[in-house]
Design a protein around this motif. Structure first.
Motif, PDB file in Angstrom:
ATOM      1  N   SER A 180       2.586  -3.478  13.767  1.00 59.67           N
ATOM      2  CA  SER A 180       1.237  -3.914  13.427  1.00 59.67           C
ATOM      3  C   SER A 180       0.833  -3.458  12.033  1.00 59.67           C
ATOM      4  O   SER A 180      -0.332  -3.477  11.682  1.00 59.67           O
ATOM      5  CB  SER A 180       0.238  -3.414  14.462  1.00 59.67           C
ATOM      6  OG  SER A 180       0.259  -2.029  14.523  1.00 59.67           O
ATOM      7  N   GLY A 181       1.809  -3.049  11.234  1.00 57.55           N
ATOM      8  CA  GLY A 181       1.530  -2.787   9.832  1.00 57.55           C
ATOM      9  C   GLY A 181       1.078  -1.380   9.505  1.00 57.55           C
ATOM     10  O   GLY A 181       0.484  -1.159   8.472  1.00 57.55           O
ATOM     11  N   ASP A 182       1.345  -0.434  10.387  1.00 63.05           N
ATOM     12  CA  ASP A 182       1.026   0.958  10.062  1.00 63.05           C
ATOM     13  C   ASP A 182       2.245   1.602   9.435  1.00 63.05           C
ATOM     14  O   ASP A 182       3.366   1.424   9.916  1.00 63.05           O
ATOM     15  CB  ASP A 182       0.638   1.735  11.328  1.00 63.05           C
ATOM     16  CG  ASP A 182      -0.547   1.124  12.014  1.00 63.05           C
ATOM     17  OD1 ASP A 182      -1.483   0.728  11.307  1.00 63.05           O
ATOM     18  OD2 ASP A 182      -0.539   1.027  13.252  1.00 63.05           O
ATOM     19  N   SER A 230       3.426  -6.902  10.240  1.00 58.79           N
ATOM     20  CA  SER A 230       4.551  -6.056  10.611  1.00 58.79           C
ATOM     21  C   SER A 230       5.389  -5.667   9.394  1.00 58.79           C
ATOM     22  O   SER A 230       5.643  -6.478   8.515  1.00 58.79           O
ATOM     23  CB  SER A 230       5.416  -6.824  11.595  1.00 58.79           C
ATOM     24  OG  SER A 230       6.638  -6.192  11.761  1.00 58.79           O
TER      25      SER A 230
END
Lengths: 452, 356
Positions: A279-281, A303
């Motif tokens: 989720s792009g963390d 992502s």
């Protein structure tokens, strides 16, 4: 009201990165390192074609004769010149003619630095790994022109897994061992030279409820300079540290985020790792203690597919499904630059021998000569290696010399530019802090006066 | 407040007008130096505030009048009227976004050709939609689905039962469905919509709000079974473009224009407004227009032209608003899924930043 204060842009050090996307395009991003200049796309190689989508890439990052390997969705492996994008050799997936290339796509590619064959001609050795676990190592001579047929392909092929899907494959620093793992495949280490499996992990024990999480590794990476230690990320958002010499179960594991860990990379120091999830963390973690050092915040919404550490500068680059290439400072964890590249990106690599061509153009012929000497010494007759055009202008053998040149030209103290920047930033912060302090002091004085 | 002012005006009417004028000027001076919020006495503060407000209103009216007069004068003299001021809105002061699609972008079109919806949008295959619900579904949920079934052609409702969504996706893939829509209800009220392209398309998760069913819309029309036309407004960025294509792939690409049915998805500030209308073109003769003058506003224009065609709309419903929460790569996979876009709180640092 529209924003009136502008965000302080720390600027990007001079670097060059190459990104690969789902349309098979290769884009070159360069940052000039000037004051507050963002990175920009300078070149685009290839025509948009979805069947040629890039699935894996690897760069031979060296001074002379650099090479870039690109594995495509249709089973093709292209070897390019990362300086100008000329295709040196294009290797079709000869190993399996009966299987659909799309059904058994390549997921990992590695170009070897060392030459395996002591031949006179230029040759390239590379390792590919497919989803079904078919791993092959080929040595191919690079023909003089693209039209020549590939003469000799020395090849060793082995299967890394019986069932399940391989999702990542990595080769360690010394290029002796390879790491594989995937859905239903425990991480395993192979000796490349003898093509034997030397180690397999054991899945962790059931938890206190007796629930066993199925094996599903999504990413992994060797820690720097040590083939015995590696980290891997799982689909159940866990990052695990393994030590081959200690035990078969993970030494250390911790949870990160709420989606699968899609990319993991170790830092040069051998204990900091960078993990990115679905989720792009993106965060950096000290793997010795499993402590989260901090997250990289920068409105990253898609992502993360790939994280790369620059070999010299203190920066990392991340890219993924939000089609941005982001360049981060690893100390302050600040976003240095974000470049929008229009397609879903699959991979990014750094070209660390890129030099800024602003300074040192006065004694150009001399330098060129020097480079020619070097290349003549190393290469055989007939094959002209691709010199770095950009590097040639300023290059003078070693990096330090060149930086000194630059410093003289711009009347700066003889320090590398990128290193200069960080103290500056700190200084700026300090200034601010001192201002605040002064303000508060004044306030206090005023209060005192009022009291009097 | 108004009453108070009237009272005060009534009492001060006996005084000379000069005095009153001076009084106002004094107040103005006070206003310039002193903000009403700094006055501690509430009565005084509200009085000052009312005064300022009144003054502002007067000034505004004066300015409007002056502007109107200038315009009128320009018209009479046959000059160019002064340029109309463009109000500053959130939309036209939107933060600069590099992801906005440009019409001459070659990579965009190549990307469109390669994406998951291209087979439907090129009319290689017809869309076939599976609509299902969440596990517990009652009252407004089924009513909304029955409305949706009339809006989307070739849509089939399947009861959810106790199946996993992944199993349903598998089933739909085998049965050659091209999309799956899941209506999520919470406390008997539909509150989320999941639109999934099959076989490997993205999954969009929307928040659903402001739902008005057909029967709740006054003077609603009943749609025919013609294939509707589709209007997609303001899907400008790459993300918006993708969502627009996802919505487009739900509808057949060859509308029956005879049916005069139109489905609109209008994007404004990242909210997608869904409307469904019937329309008709009517020719109005000037005589008729003159007789029933009070109904139609533009009968003045019609005096010049004898006949004029006007479009009339009738809403068919349902009417709802969607807001994108996440866009997932691949089909529904809540655990191991990769997101193409997720809304994160750190993105909401500006009111003028939009993603679609």
């Amino acid at each position: 009201m529209p924003r009136t204060t502008t965000l302080e842009n720390p600027g990007c050090p001079p670097l060059r990165a190459l990104t690969f996307d789902v349309l098979g395009l290769i884009k070159v991003i360069e940052a000039k390192g000037e004051e507050k200049a963002a990175a920009k796309v300078v070149e685009r190689w290839g025509e948009p074609d979805s069947t040629r989508a890039v699935v894996a890439a690897s760069i031979l990052d060296r001074e002379i004769d650099p090479l870039l390997g690109v594995a495509r969705k249709n089973g093709l492996v292209d070897v390019l010149n990362p300086v100008n994008g000329d295709i040196q050799v294009s290797i079709p997936n000869v190993s399996q003619t009966d299987v659909y290339p799309e059904a058994d796509a390549i997921i990992g590619l590695h170009l070897f630095r060392k030459q395996r064959l002591e031949s006179l001609s230029r040759s390239i050795t590379f390792l590919t790994c497919t989803i079904k676990g078919r791993t092959s190592m080929k040595s191919i001579e690079i023909p003089q022109s693209c039209t020549d047929t590939i003469s000799d392909a020395a090849q060793t092929t082995w299967n890394t897994c019986g069932s399940g899907d391989i999702l990542f494959s990595k080769v360690d620093e010394n290029e002796c061992y390879a790491l594989f793992g995937g859905k239903g495949v425990e991480v395993n280490v192979w000796d490349i030279h003898t093509s034997t499996k030397i180690w397999t992990a054991k899945s962790p024990v059931k938890n206190n409820l007796g629930i066993f999480t199925p094996t599903w590794f999504t990413s992994g990476s060797f820690l720097s300079k040590d083939h015995r230690k590696f980290v891997s990320g799982t689909n159940s958002h866990q990052v695990r540290l393994y030590d081959v010499s200690a035990q078969r179960r993970p030494i250390m594991s911790f949870d990160f985020g709420e989606t699968a860990i899609k990319a993991v990379t170790g830092d040069l120091d051998g204990y900091t790792i960078y993990a990115g999830n679905g989720s792009g963390d993106l965060a950096s973690v000290d793997i010795r203690t499993g402590k989260l050092l901090g997250c990289f915040l920068g409105k990253c919404s898609g992502s993360i597919r790939s994280i790369v550490r620059h070999p010299e500068l203190p920066v990392i680059a991340s890219c993924g499904l939000d089609s941005y290439l982001r360049i981060w400072d690893i100390k302050s964890r600040q976003l240095l630059s974000a470049v929008f590249l229009k397609q879903h990106l699959s991979d990014v690599v750094f070209d660390s021998y890129f030099r800024n061509e602003v300074g040192g153009s006065t004694d150009l012929p001399h330098q060129l000569q020097g480079l020619n000497d070097i290349s003549e010494g190393t290469e055989d007759e007939g094959i002209v290696p691709d010199k770095r055009k950009k590097a040639s202008k300023v290059h003078k053998g070693s990096k330090k010399l060149k930086l000194r040149n630059e410093g003289k030209n711009s009347d700066l103290p003889p320090q590398p530019q990128d290193l200069n920047k960080i103290p500056e930033m700190i200084r700026a912060k300090r200034k601010k802090a001192s201002k605040v302090h002064k303000g508060s002091e004044k306030h206090k004085l005023r209060k005192n006066r009022q009291e009097q | 407040m108004g009453g108070k002012r009237k009272n005060s005006a009534g009492t001060t009417s006996g005084h000379s007008t000069q005095e009153g004028g001076q009084h106002v000027k004094k107040k103005e001076k006070i206003v310039e130096t002193l903000l009403p919020s700094t006055i501690k006495n509430k009565e005084k503060r509200s009085a000052v505030h009312a005064k300022i407000k009144h003054q502002k209103g007067l000034e505004k009216r004066k300015r409007a009048k002056a502007r109107e007069a200038a315009e009128q004068r320009a018209l009479e003299l046959g000059e160019e009227p002064p340029l109309k001021m463009i109000p500053r809105t959130i939309e036209n002061t939107r933060e600069l976004d590099e992801t906005i699609c440009k019409p001459d972008d070659e990579e965009l079109f190549a990307g469109n050709d390669a994406d998951e919806f291209s087979s439907i949008l090129k009319q290689d295959c017809t869309p076939k939609i599976l609509i299902t619900t969440c596990r517990f579904n009652s009252t407004r949920g089924p009513a909304f689905i029955s409305d949706l079934l009339t809006v989307i052609p070739n849509a089939h409702y399947f009861e959810r039962g106790t199946y996993d969504l992944k199993k349903i996706v598998e089933y739909a893939k085998n049965k050659d469905f091209t999309s799956v829509i899941v209506v999520h209800t919470n406390r008997r009220e539909p509150d989320a919509l999941l639109i999934m392209a099959l076989p490997d398309g993205p999954t969009a998760h929307f928040k659903l709000s402001k739902l008005l069913l057909r029967k709740d819309i006054k003077h609603h029309g009943n749609p025919t079974s013609h294939k509707p036309e589709l209007v997609l407004n303001n899907f400008t960025t790459r993300l918006g473009h993708r969502i627009g294509r996802l919505i487009q792939s739900l509808f057949p690409q060859d509308p029956n224009f005879r049916g005069r049915r139109v489905v609109t998805c209008h994007n404004q500030r990242d909210f997608i407004f869904f409307r469904h209308h019937r329309y008709i073109f009517e020719t109005k003769e000037s005589k008729q227009a003159a007789s029933s003058g009070k109904k139609i506003k533009d009968n003045k224009d019609e005096e010049s032209s004898e006949q004029k065609v006007i479009a009339r709309l009738q809403e068919c419903g349902p009417r709802f608003t969607l807001k994108l929460i996440s866009l997932q790569h691949g089909t529904f996979d809540s655990k191991g899924g990769e997101y193409e876009w997720v809304h994160k709180p750190e993105m909401d640092t500006s009111r003028r930043r939009f993603f679609m």
